[in-house]
Design a protein around this motif. Structure first.
Motif, PDB file in Angstrom:
ATOM      1  N   ILE A 135       0.605  -0.962   0.083  1.00  0.00           N
ATOM      2  CA  ILE A 135      -0.016  -0.133  -0.389  1.00  0.00           C
ATOM      3  C   ILE A 135       0.927   1.466   0.040  1.00  0.00           C
ATOM      4  O   ILE A 135       0.546   2.504  -0.099  1.00  0.00           O
ATOM      5  CB  ILE A 135      -0.682  -0.119   1.626  1.00  0.00           C
ATOM      6  N   SER A 136       2.034   0.844   0.828  1.00  0.00           N
ATOM      7  CA  SER A 136       2.972   2.469   0.998  1.00  0.00           C
ATOM      8  C   SER A 136       4.652   1.570   0.307  1.00  0.00           C
ATOM      9  O   SER A 136       4.694   1.323   1.171  1.00  0.00           O
ATOM     10  CB  SER A 136       2.792   3.170   2.467  1.00  0.00           C
ATOM     11  N   ASP A 137       4.814   2.421  -0.654  1.00  0.00           N
ATOM     12  CA  ASP A 137       5.794   2.119  -1.201  1.00  0.00           C
ATOM     13  C   ASP A 137       7.095   3.255  -0.359  1.00  0.00           C
ATOM     14  O   ASP A 137       7.184   3.712  -0.182  1.00  0.00           O
ATOM     15  CB  ASP A 137       5.479   2.564  -3.015  1.00  0.00           C
ATOM     16  N   ASP A 138       8.076   2.164  -0.267  1.00  0.00           N
ATOM     17  CA  ASP A 138       9.151   3.047   0.126  1.00  0.00           C
ATOM     18  C   ASP A 138      10.471   2.598  -1.200  1.00  0.00           C
ATOM     19  O   ASP A 138      10.167   1.306  -0.842  1.00  0.00           O
ATOM     20  CB  ASP A 138       9.576   3.414   1.236  1.00  0.00           C
ATOM     21  N   ILE A 139      11.797   3.267  -0.911  1.00  0.00           N
ATOM     22  CA  ILE A 139      12.938   2.531  -1.113  1.00  0.00           C
ATOM     23  C   ILE A 139      13.262   1.316  -0.486  1.00  0.00           C
ATOM     24  O   ILE A 139      14.040  -0.108  -0.783  1.00  0.00           O
ATOM     25  CB  ILE A 139      14.130   3.728  -1.290  1.00  0.00           C
ATOM     26  N   GLU A 140      13.101   1.477   1.063  1.00  0.00           N
ATOM     27  CA  GLU A 140      13.767   0.545   2.197  1.00  0.00           C
ATOM     28  C   GLU A 140      12.298  -0.969   1.765  1.00  0.00           C
ATOM     29  O   GLU A 140      12.634  -2.058   1.794  1.00  0.00           O
ATOM     30  CB  GLU A 140      12.851   0.662   3.538  1.00  0.00           C
ATOM     31  N   THR A 141      11.383  -0.721   1.543  1.00  0.00           N
ATOM     32  CA  THR A 141      10.710  -1.978   0.971  1.00  0.00           C
ATOM     33  C   THR A 141      11.088  -2.130  -0.173  1.00  0.00           C
ATOM     34  O   THR A 141      10.729  -3.201  -0.330  1.00  0.00           O
ATOM     35  CB  THR A 141       9.088  -0.990   1.146  1.00  0.00           C
ATOM     36  N   PHE A 142      10.971  -1.401  -1.313  1.00  0.00           N
ATOM     37  CA  PHE A 142      11.680  -2.038  -2.725  1.00  0.00           C
ATOM     38  C   PHE A 142      12.932  -2.982  -2.606  1.00  0.00           C
ATOM     39  O   PHE A 142      12.613  -4.161  -2.873  1.00  0.00           O
ATOM     40  CB  PHE A 142      11.845  -1.025  -3.238  1.00  0.00           C
ATOM     41  N   LYS A 143      13.692  -2.397  -1.909  1.00  0.00           N
ATOM     42  CA  LYS A 143      15.287  -3.594  -1.482  1.00  0.00           C
ATOM     43  C   LYS A 143      14.616  -4.231  -0.829  1.00  0.00           C
ATOM     44  O   LYS A 143      15.411  -5.993  -1.122  1.00  0.00           O
ATOM     45  CB  LYS A 143      16.381  -2.459  -0.783  1.00  0.00           C
ATOM     46  N   GLU A 144      14.048  -4.285   0.368  1.00  0.00           N
ATOM     47  CA  GLU A 144      13.207  -5.825   0.603  1.00  0.00           C
ATOM     48  C   GLU A 144      12.332  -6.836  -0.476  1.00  0.00           C
ATOM     49  O   GLU A 144      12.692  -7.466   0.040  1.00  0.00           O
ATOM     50  CB  GLU A 144      12.348  -5.436   2.282  1.00  0.00           C
TER      51      GLU A 144
END
Length: 326
Positions: A135-144
């Motif tokens: 639901i909420s994307d960020d750089i950390e989540t993309f890398k994870e």
């Protein structure tokens, strides 16, 4: 431009790198099969093909299995299901994993939230493609996402309908570039993908596929009520109101229910976020599936004003293809 035979299309085994969104109450075997037969990947979302709530996780999983089997009877092309597990502890995950692993028609699994590395590995061993959409994307989540072994990631901007990214209110075009810099796996654009031009622009920024909801609601094969589709063809952004519940922002028609949510949001989001969510949640069934437009509200993406007519899945796919190159 976006490549027709991009890594996303190759992963899924589809003609086009187009994924029809797994929308609550607003998908069905008919829609998913039509999208897959047109060259994309149809997804079955929560309550797919249904008209009433279930009483238990077991009943929910059984109904999904039956809808998967109905879809497989209508197409021999790849299609998929969604596994929603926002906190990694959903009572539905085990049942939906079993469906994905045992139903041969399911090629793609879209995960909203969290799947364990063990479950991702199981899906891969069974030949499934696993895509993540938060639901909420960020750089950390993309890398994870890449580190966990997902095959591709959906980059969702605030342009999208449903529950939009609320962390920094980042638009789709910027989100594509953020995701591309963060990961090497394919990036799929979500939010505002309604025609060939939007596909072309997303491709120029590096997206290798699109994830599309609102355009497929206004589709001949969609289970949405006809009067809902007709209203969406007449709606533009000036007709909408936005507020935030528990799971990100909602953009909807200005009904009394929507205005009530908006008022609670502006009075105190922290105090009323659960009440706001409980108030708007029926909209997908009451207003969009059943057609009681004033009974709740109609939720849609920011590009709603560019949708002027109800098209078939095949016509929508051919429009998307205008933004692709061989």
């Amino acid at each position: 431009m976006m490549k027709k035979n991009s890594r996303v299309a190759q992963l899924m085994g589809t003609e086009y790198p187009v994924i029809q969104a797994a929308m609550n109450w607003l998908t069905s075997a008919e829609l998913a099969a039509a999208v897959s037969n047109a060259g994309g990947c149809g997804l079955l979302g929560p309550n797919a093909g249904q008209a009433r709530m279930t009483a238990s996780p077991e009943e929910t999983c059984q109904r999904m299995r039956e809808e998967v089997q109905r879809t497989a009877s209508m197409t021999d092309k790849p299609f998929g299901i969604q596994i929603i597990d926002p906190m990694g502890n959903s009572p539905y995950t085990e049942g939906f994993m079993d469906i994905a692993l045992t139903e041969p028609g399911v090629k793609v699994v879209l995960n909203n939230g969290y799947l364990s590395k063990e479950n991702i590995d199981k899906l891969h061993a069974a030949g499934k493609v696993v895509i993540r959409k938060m639901i909420s994307d960020d750089i950390e989540t993309f890398k994870e996402t890449e580190a966990l072994g997902y095959d591709a990631v959906v980059a969702t901007g605030v342009d999208c309908g449903g529950h939009t990214n609320d962390k920094l209110k980042i638009g789709t075009l910027s989100m594509i570039r953020i995701a591309k810099e963060a990961v090497s796996i394919p990036v799929i654009a979500a939010g505002g993908m309604i025609d060939g031009l939007s596909v072309e622009v997303a491709g120029l920024l590096g997206a290798e596929g699109i994830y599309c909801g609102t355009r497929f609601v206004v589709c001949k094969e969609s289970p949405a009520a006809l009067n809902c589709k007709e209203l969406m063809c007449k709606t533009n952004t000036d007709d909408l109101i936005e507020f935030n519940g528990m799971w990100g922002s909602i953009r909807a028609t200005k009904t009394e229910t929507a205005k009530k949510c908006y008022a609670m949001y502006h009075e105190s989001h922290d105090k009323y976020k659960k009440d706001i969510t409980a108030t708007y949640q029926p909209c997908y069934k009451v207003s969009m599936l059943e057609g009681d437009l004033e009974g709740c509200m109609v939720d849609c993406g920011a590009s709603i004003g560019q949708i002027k007519e109800i098209l078939s899945a095949e016509e929508i796919m051919q429009e998307f293809a205008k933004g692709m190159t061989e």
